[in-house]
Design a protein around this motif. Structure first.
Motif, PDB file in Angstrom:
ATOM      1  N   ALA A 182      32.168  47.566  12.018  1.00  0.00           N
ATOM      2  CA  ALA A 182      33.265  48.505  12.244  1.00  0.00           C
ATOM      3  C   ALA A 182      32.831  49.898  11.789  1.00  0.00           C
ATOM      4  O   ALA A 182      31.871  50.035  11.023  1.00  0.00           O
ATOM      5  CB  ALA A 182      34.509  48.055  11.479  1.00  0.00           C
ATOM      6  N   PRO A 183      33.515  50.938  12.238  1.00  0.00           N
ATOM      7  CA  PRO A 183      33.118  52.296  11.851  1.00  0.00           C
ATOM      8  C   PRO A 183      33.404  52.581  10.385  1.00  0.00           C
ATOM      9  O   PRO A 183      34.322  52.002   9.783  1.00  0.00           O
ATOM     10  CB  PRO A 183      33.986  53.184  12.755  1.00  0.00           C
ATOM     11  N   ALA A 184      32.627  53.500   9.821  1.00  0.00           N
ATOM     12  CA  ALA A 184      32.827  53.916   8.434  1.00  0.00           C
ATOM     13  C   ALA A 184      34.076  54.791   8.329  1.00  0.00           C
ATOM     14  O   ALA A 184      34.372  55.589   9.220  1.00  0.00           O
ATOM     15  CB  ALA A 184      31.612  54.690   7.947  1.00  0.00           C
ATOM     16  N   LEU A 185      34.803  54.635   7.239  1.00  0.00           N
ATOM     17  CA  LEU A 185      35.955  55.490   6.944  1.00  0.00           C
ATOM     18  C   LEU A 185      35.507  56.621   6.033  1.00  0.00           C
ATOM     19  O   LEU A 185      34.943  56.380   4.968  1.00  0.00           O
ATOM     20  CB  LEU A 185      37.057  54.676   6.253  1.00  0.00           C
ATOM     21  N   TYR A 186      35.776  57.864   6.442  1.00  0.00           N
ATOM     22  CA  TYR A 186      35.368  59.021   5.652  1.00  0.00           C
ATOM     23  C   TYR A 186      36.495  59.567   4.782  1.00  0.00           C
ATOM     24  O   TYR A 186      36.220  60.136   3.715  1.00  0.00           O
ATOM     25  CB  TYR A 186      34.850  60.132   6.567  1.00  0.00           C
ATOM     26  N   ALA A 187      37.738  59.424   5.224  1.00  0.00           N
ATOM     27  CA  ALA A 187      38.836  59.998   4.438  1.00  0.00           C
ATOM     28  C   ALA A 187      40.166  59.418   4.882  1.00  0.00           C
ATOM     29  O   ALA A 187      40.343  59.026   6.045  1.00  0.00           O
ATOM     30  CB  ALA A 187      38.874  61.522   4.594  1.00  0.00           C
ATOM     31  N   ARG A 188      41.090  59.357   3.929  1.00  0.00           N
ATOM     32  CA  ARG A 188      42.499  59.114   4.237  1.00  0.00           C
ATOM     33  C   ARG A 188      43.287  60.270   3.636  1.00  0.00           C
ATOM     34  O   ARG A 188      43.110  60.604   2.454  1.00  0.00           O
ATOM     35  CB  ARG A 188      42.980  57.784   3.660  1.00  0.00           C
ATOM     36  N   VAL A 189      44.149  60.872   4.439  1.00  0.00           N
ATOM     37  CA  VAL A 189      44.971  61.992   4.001  1.00  0.00           C
ATOM     38  C   VAL A 189      46.429  61.617   4.206  1.00  0.00           C
ATOM     39  O   VAL A 189      46.839  61.291   5.332  1.00  0.00           O
ATOM     40  CB  VAL A 189      44.652  63.275   4.795  1.00  0.00           C
ATOM     41  N   VAL A 190      47.206  61.627   3.133  1.00  0.00           N
ATOM     42  CA  VAL A 190      48.640  61.379   3.223  1.00  0.00           C
ATOM     43  C   VAL A 190      49.336  62.602   2.645  1.00  0.00           C
ATOM     44  O   VAL A 190      49.289  62.848   1.438  1.00  0.00           O
ATOM     45  CB  VAL A 190      49.043  60.101   2.457  1.00  0.00           C
ATOM     46  N   LEU A 240      43.791  58.815   9.033  1.00  0.00           N
ATOM     47  CA  LEU A 240      42.507  58.189   8.744  1.00  0.00           C
ATOM     48  C   LEU A 240      41.426  58.893   9.559  1.00  0.00           C
ATOM     49  O   LEU A 240      41.614  59.163  10.748  1.00  0.00           O
ATOM     50  CB  LEU A 240      42.524  56.703   9.100  1.00  0.00           C
ATOM     51  N   VAL A 241      40.292  59.166   8.907  1.00  0.00           N
ATOM     52  CA  VAL A 241      39.169  59.831   9.567  1.00  0.00           C
ATOM     53  C   VAL A 241      37.961  58.897   9.532  1.00  0.00           C
ATOM     54  O   VAL A 241      37.467  58.555   8.455  1.00  0.00           O
ATOM     55  CB  VAL A 241      38.824  61.170   8.889  1.00  0.00           C
TER      56      VAL A 241
END
Length: 269
Positions: A80-88, A95-96
């Motif tokens: 699966a793709p890597a997650l770089y950031a979550r912004v709330v 999700l980025v």
């Protein structure tokens, strides 16, 4: 119903600033697809590369899938793709991800992609289920299955459960899968069973779809009565989703699930 698509540029400036803190200045953004489960789904270009961003309003009833996907991402490399950031922030949950190079899988009967999907499902079956809170398959299906059949769906395997071909990306090195918001813990054969419905929707007969599912090792652990119970539960589920006047996209899945259940029922005593 599909969610209305919102442009990346319509996110609040503060939210976009926080995204750029993680990946660099965004020079272009293009929306992806028609929009099913996200308000924002865009490919971003920066000087450092390409990224995929998905977002929902923080108060949306599916916002919990953002948290689930953020939590599980660290356990899923390299399928699966890597997650770089979550912004709330400011009413948005964002999700980025790494943007995968490739194209959506082709599930039609003569497609060369099918063997890549078999390999992908086999690899998912080899991943240990992480020790995090996940929905359980028997709980997700309890509204659509006879209570006496729910035990067939229970287990400790990691499942994706949304085998929509749009979630499977075929690249130079095979298939990878995105959109893990509905990750589930359950019987190891269930992802192959979910795939059967999508294969039928893509033009396979139920017999052909099951032959492809049988190439996934976990499928061979499934009791025949369990497969039939699963087909019945999903026929009920999709009929419920479709309601009295389903759109064309949903009708295709309603018909596929119903066709599979009819096939399974035809040789039950």
């Amino acid at each position: 119903m599909p969610l209305a698509r919102v442009s990346y540029w319509n996110l609040p400036r503060v939210v976009r600033n926080r995204i750029e803190d993680a990946i660099g200045i965004v020079t272009s953004a293009s929306s992806v697809g028609e929009g099913m489960n996200n308000s924002v789904a865009s490919l971003l270009q920066t000087s450092g590369g390409r990224y995929f961003v998905k977002a929902l309003p923080s108060d949306h009833r599916w916002a919990w899938t953002q948290a689930r996907e953020a939590e599980i991402a660290q356990y899923l490399r390299p399928i699966a793709p890597a997650l770089y950031a979550r912004v709330v922030d400011l009413g948005w949950d964002v999700l980025v991800f790494e943007a995968l190079a490739g194209r959506q899988a082709d599930y039609t009967p003569r497609s060369a992609d099918l063997r890549h999907v078999v390999d992908l499902l086999t690899r998912i079956g080899e991943f240990p289920c992480p020790d995090i809170t996940l929905r359980r398959a028997e709980q997700r299906l309890q509204a659509y299955a006879d209570a006496s059949n729910l035990h067939y769906f229970a287990g400790d395997a990691l499942l994706h459960t949304d085998l929509n071909n749009a979630n499977v990306i075929i690249g130079r090195d095979g298939a990878r899968i995105v959109d893990w918001g509905w990750a589930t813990r359950g019987a190891s054969w269930l992802d192959a069973a979910y795939w059967v419905i999508w294969l039928i929707a893509a033009g396979h007969s139920p017999e052909s779809a099951e032959r492809w599912a049988a190439k996934v090792p976990a499928w061979r652990t499934a009791p025949a009565s369990g497969i039939t119970a699963f087909s019945a539960a999903n026929a009920h589920l999709w009929a419920d989703v479709g309601g009295t006047d389903p759109d064309a996209w949903t009708r295709r899945l309603v018909n596929a699930a119903g066709s599979w259940h009819g096939f399974r029922s035809s040789f039950e005593p």
